[in-house]
Design a protein around this motif. Structure first.
Motif, PDB file in Angstrom:
ATOM      1  N   ALA A  34      -0.527   7.436  -0.882  1.00  0.00           N
ATOM      2  CA  ALA A  34      -1.250   8.104   0.207  1.00  0.00           C
ATOM      3  C   ALA A  34      -2.509   8.774  -0.341  1.00  0.00           C
ATOM      4  O   ALA A  34      -3.591   8.691   0.261  1.00  0.00           O
ATOM      5  CB  ALA A  34      -0.337   9.124   0.877  1.00  0.00           C
ATOM      6  N   GLU A  65      -5.120   6.249  -1.241  1.00  0.00           N
ATOM      7  CA  GLU A  65      -5.765   5.678  -0.051  1.00  0.00           C
ATOM      8  C   GLU A  65      -6.683   6.682   0.647  1.00  0.00           C
ATOM      9  O   GLU A  65      -7.205   6.419   1.721  1.00  0.00           O
ATOM     10  CB  GLU A  65      -4.694   5.187   0.931  1.00  0.00           C
ATOM     11  CG  GLU A  65      -4.008   3.918   0.451  1.00  0.00           C
ATOM     12  CD  GLU A  65      -2.789   3.544   1.301  1.00  0.00           C
ATOM     13  OE1 GLU A  65      -2.459   4.285   2.260  1.00  0.00           O
ATOM     14  OE2 GLU A  65      -2.156   2.507   0.984  1.00  0.00           O
ATOM     15  N   LYS A  80      -5.797   9.656   1.857  1.00  0.00           N
ATOM     16  CA  LYS A  80      -5.199  10.440   2.948  1.00  0.00           C
ATOM     17  C   LYS A  80      -5.141  11.906   2.501  1.00  0.00           C
ATOM     18  O   LYS A  80      -4.062  12.442   2.197  1.00  0.00           O
ATOM     19  CB  LYS A  80      -3.820   9.885   3.276  1.00  0.00           C
ATOM     20  CG  LYS A  80      -3.929   8.511   3.927  1.00  0.00           C
ATOM     21  CD  LYS A  80      -2.590   7.913   4.228  1.00  0.00           C
ATOM     22  CE  LYS A  80      -2.754   6.623   5.000  1.00  0.00           C
ATOM     23  NZ  LYS A  80      -1.732   5.631   4.677  1.00  0.00           N
ATOM     24  N   THR A  81      -6.318  12.493   2.441  1.00  0.00           N
ATOM     25  CA  THR A  81      -6.416  13.849   1.898  1.00  0.00           C
ATOM     26  C   THR A  81      -6.933  14.835   2.946  1.00  0.00           C
ATOM     27  O   THR A  81      -7.292  15.955   2.626  1.00  0.00           O
ATOM     28  CB  THR A  81      -7.380  13.864   0.688  1.00  0.00           C
ATOM     29  OG1 THR A  81      -8.642  13.347   1.122  1.00  0.00           O
ATOM     30  CG2 THR A  81      -6.870  13.013  -0.458  1.00  0.00           C
ATOM     31  N   PRO A  92      -3.654  16.609   8.321  1.00  0.00           N
ATOM     32  CA  PRO A  92      -2.815  15.765   9.196  1.00  0.00           C
ATOM     33  C   PRO A  92      -2.628  16.447  10.563  1.00  0.00           C
ATOM     34  O   PRO A  92      -2.937  17.630  10.692  1.00  0.00           O
ATOM     35  CB  PRO A  92      -1.471  15.703   8.450  1.00  0.00           C
ATOM     36  CG  PRO A  92      -1.680  16.381   7.135  1.00  0.00           C
ATOM     37  CD  PRO A  92      -2.875  17.276   7.271  1.00  0.00           C
ATOM     38  N   VAL A 117       2.506  13.629  10.811  1.00  0.00           N
ATOM     39  CA  VAL A 117       1.870  12.309  10.944  1.00  0.00           C
ATOM     40  C   VAL A 117       2.737  11.414  11.842  1.00  0.00           C
ATOM     41  O   VAL A 117       3.969  11.517  11.816  1.00  0.00           O
ATOM     42  CB  VAL A 117       1.610  11.635   9.565  1.00  0.00           C
ATOM     43  CG1 VAL A 117       0.675  12.475   8.713  1.00  0.00           C
ATOM     44  CG2 VAL A 117       2.894  11.349   8.812  1.00  0.00           C
ATOM     45  N   GLY A 144      -0.206  16.294   3.729  1.00  0.00           N
ATOM     46  CA  GLY A 144      -0.174  14.909   4.196  1.00  0.00           C
ATOM     47  C   GLY A 144       0.557  13.966   3.259  1.00  0.00           C
ATOM     48  O   GLY A 144       1.429  13.190   3.692  1.00  0.00           O
ATOM     49  N   TYR A 173       3.957  11.407   3.861  1.00  0.00           N
ATOM     50  CA  TYR A 173       4.124   9.962   3.627  1.00  0.00           C
ATOM     51  C   TYR A 173       5.305   9.727   2.667  1.00  0.00           C
ATOM     52  O   TYR A 173       6.027   8.731   2.793  1.00  0.00           O
ATOM     53  CB  TYR A 173       2.827   9.330   3.125  1.00  0.00           C
ATOM     54  CG  TYR A 173       1.802   9.282   4.233  1.00  0.00           C
ATOM     55  CD1 TYR A 173       1.941   8.373   5.284  1.00  0.00           C
ATOM     56  CD2 TYR A 173       0.738  10.179   4.273  1.00  0.00           C
ATOM     57  CE1 TYR A 173       1.041   8.354   6.336  1.00  0.00           C
ATOM     58  CE2 TYR A 173      -0.171  10.165   5.329  1.00  0.00           C
ATOM     59  CZ  TYR A 173      -0.015   9.248   6.362  1.00  0.00           C
ATOM     60  OH  TYR A 173      -0.895   9.238   7.415  1.00  0.00           O
TER      61      TYR A 173
END
Ligand SMILES: Cc1ncc(COP(=O)(O)O)c(C=O)c1O
Length: 390
Positions: free
Chosen positions: A55, A58, A60-61, A64, A69, A272, A276
């Motif tokens: 995560a 990718e 995803k920082t 959220p 999520v 976040g 995940y």
């Protein structure tokens, strides 16, 4: 320095938890074996850690969504259906929180008015009473008795219910006693909750850590309960994910929405990458739970056998969680003092039963979430320390 007392009155009755005390003893002295610990000693499963890394890789920082999520909320809805045949709408009936700890606190802040009574069990998990007090509520304690294996006594609950009772917190499998409340007792309790219009916070963080043929019943499955129950759970114990800090609350929209307000204006949302990781925990292979519980079962047998062989110790066999709540009343020493003696003389950290309420006095909580070898060594040390008492 400010002249007026800088501390708000709502904190006047709140003392630091004695669990922290055991933690700092064993941190200061590494030779101490820590049986005070309330978390699995296992590292989180690899696929869970990988999901958090992925995560982050990718990108995803970012913040959220407040409620969690969507992937995690979908996975939670599937879990509730799979495990308990309960339907929760991912968009309205759940909230992802910073551990179960935040979920309990939010529920109390959302539903307790100053002076409202909140029914708690004694002994019980250390956060409940301070949380109730901070929320302005009045904790009303229902004693749990060792003689009955710390089982849920609904008549005792009934005798404490008044017109001011608003909320009851149930915790099964139980910390610190290791008891698992029976289906029949929970059914009886649910009838009382419906009759007296109580909101129920059901803390089920140990739902998967159960032994032998014991079954866990989710409180929301009982008649009339889904609409009044906030099911609190977390990834901490089931998947050895304490450091990720992911928990959740399930309930009808009417109960979740007010909690969301407090969540939004306090923590805003949950990490976040950790969420995940939680998705991977729910959707990935579940054999990690079995592996852990099999190992806990082995350690539980060892600790139960050894502790009952030590002079003046006695305990019942826990049915869930990873604690033995050992009776030390024969020593006629306050349990805090006795825990201090074991830490200094025996080099074993335990938690004084009084940390869990007045009714916990005369007990020690020993956690078996530590290695088999360390438990063997700890039992030898306790035995020797007791021998020195003469
Ligand atoms: C009964 C109980 N509820 C809640 C918690 C908090 O768990 P989390 O790590 O999910 O905040 C604990 C942790 O020890 C616990 O024992």
């Amino acid at each position: 320095m400010v002249k007026r007392s800088p501390v708000a009155r709502r904190l006047e009755k709140i003392n630091p938890s004695s669990i922290r005390r055991a933690f700092s003893i064993s941190q200061r002295a590494p030779s101490v074996i820590n049986l005070g610990i309330g978390e699995p000693d296992f590292t989180s499963p690899k696929h869970v850690i990988d999901a958090a890394k992925q995560a982050l890789d990718e990108g995803k920082t970012h913040y959220p969504p407040t409620a969690g999520v969507p992937q995690l909320r979908e996975a939670l809805a599937k879990k509730a259906k799979r495990d308990y045949d309960l339907n929760y709408d991912p968009d309205n009936d759940m909230l992802v929180t910073v551990g179960a700890a935040e979920a309990v606190f939010l529920a109390l802040l959302a539903f307790v008015n100053p002076g409202d009574e909140v029914l708690l069990f004694d002994p019980g998990f250390v956060c409940y009473e301070p949380d109730v007090l901070i929320a302005g509520g009045v904790p009303i304690f229902v004693p749990l008795g060792e003689r009955d294996g710390f089982k849920l006594d609904v008549d005792a609950v009934m005798s404490q219910v008044t017109d001011k009772s608003r909320v009851i917190i149930i915790n099964s499998p139980n910390n610190p006693t290791g008891a698992v409340f029976s289906h029949d007792a929970l059914l009886k309790l649910s009838k009382l909750a419906v009759e007296r219009d109580l909101i129920v916070i059901s803390d089920e963080v140990y739902e998967k850590i159960i032994y032998d043929d014991v079954k866990h019943s989710c409180l929301a499955t009982f008649p009339g309960m889904r609409e009044r129950t906030i099911v609190v759970n977390s990834f901490s114990k089931t998947y050895a994910m304490t450091g990720f800090r992911v928990g959740y609350a399930l309930g009808p929209k009417e109960l979740i929405e007010p909690m969301m307000k407090v969540h939004q204006y306090s923590v805003a949302c949950v990490d976040g990458a950790a969420q995940y990781a939680a998705v991977a925990a729910l959707d990935g292979p579940q054999d990690c739970i079995k592996t852990m519980v099999t190992e806990f079962t082995r350690r539980r047998r060892l600790m139960y056998k050894r502790i009952n062989e030590i002079r003046d110790f006695s305990s019942t066999l826990p049915k869930g969680a990873f604690y033995i709540f050992a009776n030390i009343k024969q020593f006629k020493t306050p349990s805090t003092q006795f825990a201090d003696y074991l830490a200094t003389e025996g080099k074993v950290a335990t938690i004084s039963g009084s940390a869990f309420g007045e009714n916990g006095e005369g007990f020690l909580r020993l956690s078996y979430a530590t290695s088999y070898e360390k438990i063997e060594e700890a039992m030898d040390r306790i035995e020797n320390a007791v021998k020195k008492l003469g």
